[in-house]
Design a protein around this motif. Structure first.
Motif, mmCIF file in Angstrom:
data_model
loop_
_atom_site.group_PDB
_atom_site.id
_atom_site.type_symbol
_atom_site.label_atom_id
_atom_site.label_comp_id
_atom_site.label_asym_id
_atom_site.label_seq_id
_atom_site.Cartn_x
_atom_site.Cartn_y
_atom_site.Cartn_z
ATOM 1 N N PRO A 32 0.808 -1.232 0.000
ATOM 2 C CA PRO A 32 0.000 0.000 0.000
ATOM 3 C C PRO A 32 0.834 1.271 0.000
ATOM 4 N N GLY A 33 2.016 1.217 0.622
ATOM 5 C CA GLY A 33 2.833 2.434 0.705
ATOM 6 C C GLY A 33 3.823 2.592 -0.435
ATOM 7 N N GLY A 34 3.922 1.608 -1.298
ATOM 8 C CA GLY A 34 4.827 1.707 -2.448
ATOM 9 C C GLY A 34 6.282 1.407 -2.145
ATOM 10 N N HIS A 35 6.594 0.989 -0.912
ATOM 11 C CA HIS A 35 7.990 0.730 -0.568
ATOM 12 C C HIS A 35 8.563 -0.471 -1.329
ATOM 13 N N VAL A 36 7.716 -1.493 -1.503
ATOM 14 C CA VAL A 36 8.208 -2.687 -2.207
ATOM 15 C C VAL A 36 8.516 -2.357 -3.667
ATOM 16 N N GLU A 37 7.656 -1.562 -4.278
ATOM 17 C CA GLU A 37 7.891 -1.203 -5.683
ATOM 18 C C GLU A 37 9.164 -0.379 -5.825
ATOM 19 N N LYS A 38 9.404 0.519 -4.889
ATOM 20 C CA LYS A 38 10.650 1.296 -4.935
ATOM 21 C C LYS A 38 11.866 0.389 -4.744
ATOM 22 N N LEU A 39 11.724 -0.598 -3.842
ATOM 23 C CA LEU A 39 12.811 -1.547 -3.627
ATOM 24 C C LEU A 39 13.081 -2.351 -4.896
ATOM 25 N N LEU A 40 12.027 -2.793 -5.566
ATOM 26 C CA LEU A 40 12.197 -3.556 -6.802
ATOM 27 C C LEU A 40 12.935 -2.734 -7.855
ATOM 28 N N ALA A 41 12.584 -1.462 -7.954
ATOM 29 C CA ALA A 41 13.242 -0.598 -8.939
ATOM 30 C C ALA A 41 14.735 -0.466 -8.633
ATOM 31 N N LEU A 42 15.071 -0.312 -7.358
ATOM 32 C CA LEU A 42 16.486 -0.210 -6.975
ATOM 33 C C LEU A 42 17.220 -1.533 -7.203
ATOM 34 N N LEU A 43 16.541 -2.648 -6.921
ATOM 35 C CA LEU A 43 17.158 -3.958 -7.136
ATOM 36 C C LEU A 43 17.362 -4.228 -8.619
ATOM 37 N N ARG A 44 16.489 -3.710 -9.444
ATOM 38 C CA ARG A 44 16.661 -3.880 -10.890
ATOM 39 C C ARG A 44 17.925 -3.150 -11.348
ATOM 40 N N GLU A 45 18.163 -1.983 -10.801
ATOM 41 C CA GLU A 45 19.388 -1.249 -11.140
ATOM 42 C C GLU A 45 20.616 -1.979 -10.620
ATOM 43 N N GLY A 46 20.498 -2.570 -9.423
ATOM 44 C CA GLY A 46 21.602 -3.303 -8.825
ATOM 45 C C GLY A 46 22.702 -2.387 -8.319
ATOM 46 N N GLY A 47 23.762 -2.981 -7.788
ATOM 47 C CA GLY A 47 24.935 -2.230 -7.361
ATOM 48 C C GLY A 47 24.880 -1.672 -5.961
ATOM 49 N N ARG A 48 23.830 -1.992 -5.194
ATOM 50 C CA ARG A 48 23.696 -1.435 -3.850
ATOM 51 C C ARG A 48 23.736 -2.540 -2.796
ATOM 52 N N THR A 49 24.357 -2.249 -1.680
ATOM 53 C CA THR A 49 24.314 -3.156 -0.540
ATOM 54 C C THR A 49 22.969 -3.027 0.154
ATOM 55 N N VAL A 50 22.699 -3.912 1.097
ATOM 56 C CA VAL A 50 21.447 -3.845 1.846
ATOM 57 C C VAL A 50 21.384 -2.543 2.634
ATOM 58 N N GLY A 51 22.512 -2.154 3.206
ATOM 59 C CA GLY A 51 22.538 -0.900 3.948
ATOM 60 C C GLY A 51 22.243 0.295 3.065
ATOM 61 N N GLU A 52 22.804 0.314 1.875
ATOM 62 C CA GLU A 52 22.564 1.418 0.939
ATOM 63 C C GLU A 52 21.109 1.432 0.481
#
Length: 365
Positions: A32-52
């Motif tokens: 409902p808050g869109g956090h998962v969709e934002k996470l998916l977009a960042l994961l698609r780009e890749g290159g980030r640690t969990v902390g980042e």
């Protein structure tokens, strides 16, 4: 670790996301808050640690880590740090293999890890005739790094119904040498050794395993009649899995033995023509089956393995070898022989071999 999303498509349906990677599955996630969709977009780009990722999303690290673990459990992620290790030439050579292995990659085992396991593997191929002349090209295409081929025959006119490694100009040539030449011509990166010999005893096989130290044995030798028990004894004794395929008139079979885990060939009646100790008077069906086998093997049996038969059995055998070498999934036919009915639309079925604790070869007592 830098999680990267696989080739996943998603769409929003109200407060939910529909995620699809494989048509056989879809994942519905409440967001409902869109956090998962934002996470998916960042994961698609890749290159980030969990902390980042947590920093960009302004969420607690534990919350992001929980989402990562959930997506990984669905096999939708790989670790970007484990990708891009293969050089460009090798990645291009194994483009389709890597695309296949993507489906089985996780954060702890990437598609490239699976491909490297193949490159570092060694398969001992017993027989380069009907069955394995179809298995060898599959192993070569997969990128198995080393093969030792064993055969004692020459190329014969009858072989051309199902053995496509050979050419008309090869008539009379030693099969194992021609098979090795085919592999070298197909992919010079594969190390291949040709051993021109027959198998005459279990002891000879044990010596061969000592000398070559393979990861898996692909067995396609039909003679002598004791050959399967010899291979079984040598492989179980050395802790080396082996894969076997064959045909009896209109039925094909593919099976394997995982030493220490599955039943071995000696756990089941080894020779159906010699029922001593196996026929139970209270099991008339078993007695009848043994009697039928005795009659069947009393007559010479021509090789009925036409091209599609040998091709299908060889491919299924190669798939089982692939399972052992990479672990992308567990062995499918270990103690569970697959039967293909060539007179029944190639219908497939599986039986179960019970492990015998008193087996002379693999018994635990």
């Amino acid at each position: 670790m830098r999680p990267r999303l696989k080739n996943v498509a998603w769409e929003r349906v109200g407060e939910e996301l529909r995620l699809v990677y494989d048509l056989r599955d879809q994942l519905i996630v409440t967001d409902p808050g869109g956090h998962v969709e934002k996470l998916l977009a960042l994961l698609r780009e890749g290159g980030r640690t969990v902390g980042e990722l947590a920093g960009e999303l302004a969420l607690p690290v534990q919350d992001v880590l929980g989402a990562i673990e959930a997506l990984d459990a669905e096999r939708l992620l790989e670790d970007g740090d484990r990708l891009g290790v293969l050089d460009a030439a090798e990645a291009e050579r194994h483009f389709s293999n890597l695309a296949f292995f993507e489906s089985f990659g996780t954060l702890t085992r990437s598609r490239e890890d699976l491909q490297r396991r193949l490159r570092e593997s060694h398969v001992l191929v017993l027989g380069t005739g009907g069955l394995n002349s179809n298995t060898i090209p599959h192993l070569s295409g997969l990128g198995v790094g080393r093969m030792t081929l064993v055969d004692r025959d020459t190329v014969d006119v009858r072989n051309f119904a199902r053995q496509y490694l050979y050419r008309w100009d090869d008539l009379g040539a030693r099969k194992v040498e021609r098979a090795a030449e085919w592999v070298r011509a197909f992919d010079p990166a594969i190390k291949v050794q040709a051993i021109d010999t027959g198998i005459e005893s279990a002891g000879q096989l044990a010596e061969l395993l000592d000398e070559t130290r393979p990861d898996v044995v692909a067995s396609g030798i039909d003679q002598p009649t004791e050959i399967d028990l010899w291979v079984n004894a040598a492989c179980v004794g050395h802790g080396v899995p082996f894969v076997r395929g064959g045909i009896t008139v209109t039925k094909g079979i593919v099976w394997s033995v995982a030493p220490g885990e599955s039943a071995c060939r000696a756990c089941v009646p080894a020779d159906p023509t010699r029922p001593e100790g196996h026929a139970d008077p209270d099991e008339p069906a078993l007695s009848a089956e043994i009697a039928a086998a005795r009659l069947f093997y009393s007559r010479p049996q021509p090789n009925r393995g036409i091209g599609p038969v040998a091709g299908l059995l060889g491919a299924l055998g190669a798939f089982e070898v692939l399972r052992y070498l990479t672990g992308f999934e567990p062995p499918a036919y270990a103690g569970r022989p697959l039967t293909i009915d060539f007179a029944g639309a190639c219908a497939m079925s599986q039986a179960e071999w019970s492990r015998n604790p008193d087996c002379v070869t693999c018994g635990r007592s």
